[in-house]
Design an enzyme around this catalytic site. Sequence first.
Site, PDB file in Angstrom:
ATOM      1  N   ILE A   1      -9.584 -30.282 -57.743  1.00 23.31           N
ATOM      2  CA  ILE A   1      -8.103 -30.276 -57.302  1.00 23.31           C
ATOM      3  C   ILE A   1      -8.256 -29.871 -55.970  1.00 23.31           C
ATOM      4  CG2 ILE A   1      -5.948 -29.795 -57.718  1.00 23.31           C
ATOM      5  CD1 ILE A   1      -6.947 -32.378 -59.296  1.00 23.31           C
TER       6      ILE A   1
ATOM      7  N   ARG B   1     -21.383 -23.267 -53.151  1.00 23.37           N
ATOM      8  CA  ARG B   1     -20.258 -24.451 -52.874  1.00 23.37           C
ATOM      9  C   ARG B   1     -19.902 -24.670 -51.141  1.00 23.37           C
ATOM     10  NH1 ARG B   1     -16.245 -27.172 -56.295  1.00 23.37           N
ATOM     11  NH2 ARG B   1     -17.787 -26.759 -57.990  1.00 23.37           N
TER      12      ARG B   1
ATOM     13  N   ARG C   1      -1.518 -33.423 -61.697  1.00 22.90           N
ATOM     14  CA  ARG C   1      -1.622 -34.369 -63.011  1.00 22.90           C
ATOM     15  C   ARG C   1      -2.739 -35.533 -62.808  1.00 22.90           C
ATOM     16  NH1 ARG C   1       4.400 -35.989 -62.773  1.00 22.90           N
ATOM     17  NH2 ARG C   1       4.745 -34.484 -64.339  1.00 22.90           N
TER      18      ARG C   1
ATOM     19  N   LYS D   1       3.493 -28.846 -67.311  1.00 17.59           N
ATOM     20  CA  LYS D   1       1.986 -29.424 -67.326  1.00 17.59           C
ATOM     21  C   LYS D   1       1.486 -29.091 -68.488  1.00 17.59           C
ATOM     22  CE  LYS D   1      -2.142 -29.716 -65.782  1.00 17.59           C
ATOM     23  NZ  LYS D   1      -2.698 -31.328 -65.621  1.00 17.59           N
TER      24      LYS D   1
ATOM     25  N   ARG E   1       7.742 -49.897 -79.381  1.00 16.98           N
ATOM     26  CA  ARG E   1       7.942 -48.483 -79.193  1.00 16.98           C
ATOM     27  C   ARG E   1       6.920 -47.719 -79.829  1.00 16.98           C
ATOM     28  NH1 ARG E   1      12.250 -50.738 -80.118  1.00 16.98           N
ATOM     29  NH2 ARG E   1      12.300 -50.423 -82.220  1.00 16.98           N
TER      30      ARG E   1
ATOM     31  N   CYS F   1      -9.239 -29.923 -69.604  1.00 17.53           N
ATOM     32  CA  CYS F   1      -7.873 -29.657 -69.638  1.00 17.53           C
ATOM     33  C   CYS F   1      -7.341 -29.862 -71.018  1.00 17.53           C
ATOM     34  CB  CYS F   1      -7.335 -30.398 -68.681  1.00 17.53           C
ATOM     35  SG  CYS F   1      -8.140 -30.457 -67.144  1.00 17.53           S
TER      36      CYS F   1
END
Length: 422
Positions: free
Chosen positions: A13, A37, A154, A206, A246, A260
């Site tokens: 991210i 990195r 997200r 979140k 639904r 996550c």
Amino acid sequence: MTDKVCVLGLGYIGLPTAALFATHGHEVVGVDVDPRRVEMLKNHHTFTDGEPGLATLVSEASQTGRFRVTEQIEPSDVFIISVPTPLRKTGRSADLRSVRAATQNVARILKRADLVVLESTVPPGTTHQVVLPLLERSGLRGGRDFSLVHCPERAVPGHALYELIHNDRTVGGIDPASGERAKALYGVFVKGEILTTDATTAEMVKLMENTSRDVNIAIANEFALLAVRHGVDVWKAIELVNRHPRVKILRPGPGVGGHCIPVDPWFLAQGSPEAALIRTARRVNTQMPGVVAAIAKRALRGIRAPRIAVLGVTYKGNVADTRESPAVDVLARLPSTWTARVHDPRATRFQVSLLPLDDAVRGADCFILMADHDEYLFLDPNRVGALMRHRILIDTRNHLDHAAWTAAGYRVFTLGRPASTA
Ligand code: SAJ
């Protein structure tokens, strides 16, 4: 004059976020504690893990002359903390060491009117109770002297770039002015709606997103177990259930991976006796690799020292990421007398060597499809079968055309379908 932005943590991210700010007019300093990195990014190689479009975006950012990568934090107007927040192995609580370290680094050079953004996923209350006090060791006061927000992302791996730009975004300030400041900042590239709230609500939002996903996957998995008990094909049943206007049942699977969904529910559950359903869902999902191993033992009963091929070791299909992959748990549950070889068309690293497809299936009695990569839809059942010793397929994602594989002489097993129909 646009704000100089310092992004701490150049992961899946942080890196695209840094590149997006650089390609939208900001001077950006990307900071990471991993020298390898930093070196690779300096040489214009990106840690993309196959993220579509990321390498191009990072290259464009570098060409603007406004994007630098370094190990040292620099005075900036905005500090974005997007460092990992893994789960502590003991006690299932959030490991905030990287967040604390990054925040302490910021506090050392924080100045009036700066904005600090915590993007990392954290337990509710972290912004106020951990980050704010560490920043105020600078002698500056949050709200009065500097702004502080929690701004979770997200973006789904595999589509991160598109979603970082187009998803609606929540911004939670320690005070309204902080939220408005961050909303203006992200508005430079976010095309979705930016909704402001308070910091703790943003932290909860979140975690609720990902926890609800884990619970919904768990009910799909539990339906798969119940379907077998009742002699029902869960996949057919789910297809019919989802015709309800639904109801949307997700897909049973061999386990819940990634860094996550298996983690975030614990951030919500830690220290909370109320989180009974959340803990139960975690237990249901973590038992799925064992269900897959039991299917394999049943399917291979009578074969001495079976040889199996595991196809797809990433945590889900069409990504290259193997973190928390269910394939690891399934392999760990197979008898030590079995031989297992693995293939994956996208993963670049795994705990055992990744083989070309033919080498993985050659002489195998069975192959277990664990990640539903698109590439596997083009497998030729007869060409693969000609290489194998027995023709047994365990398709844990119900990904392949089982009629075609059955017609090619395979015994086909999957989750949620009674073996009798295999
Ligand atoms: N899975 C199933 N059945 C399903 C859906 C998923 O077994 O029906 C499994 C997958 O195979 C995988 C795991 O769950 O092993 C997680 O996959 P995922 O696609 O549900 O989630 P991630 O980790 O790839 O991305 C999620 C997304 N969150 C939600 O969909 C609510 C993404 O929007 C987040 O930004 C990301 O977590 C994150 O980084 O938080």
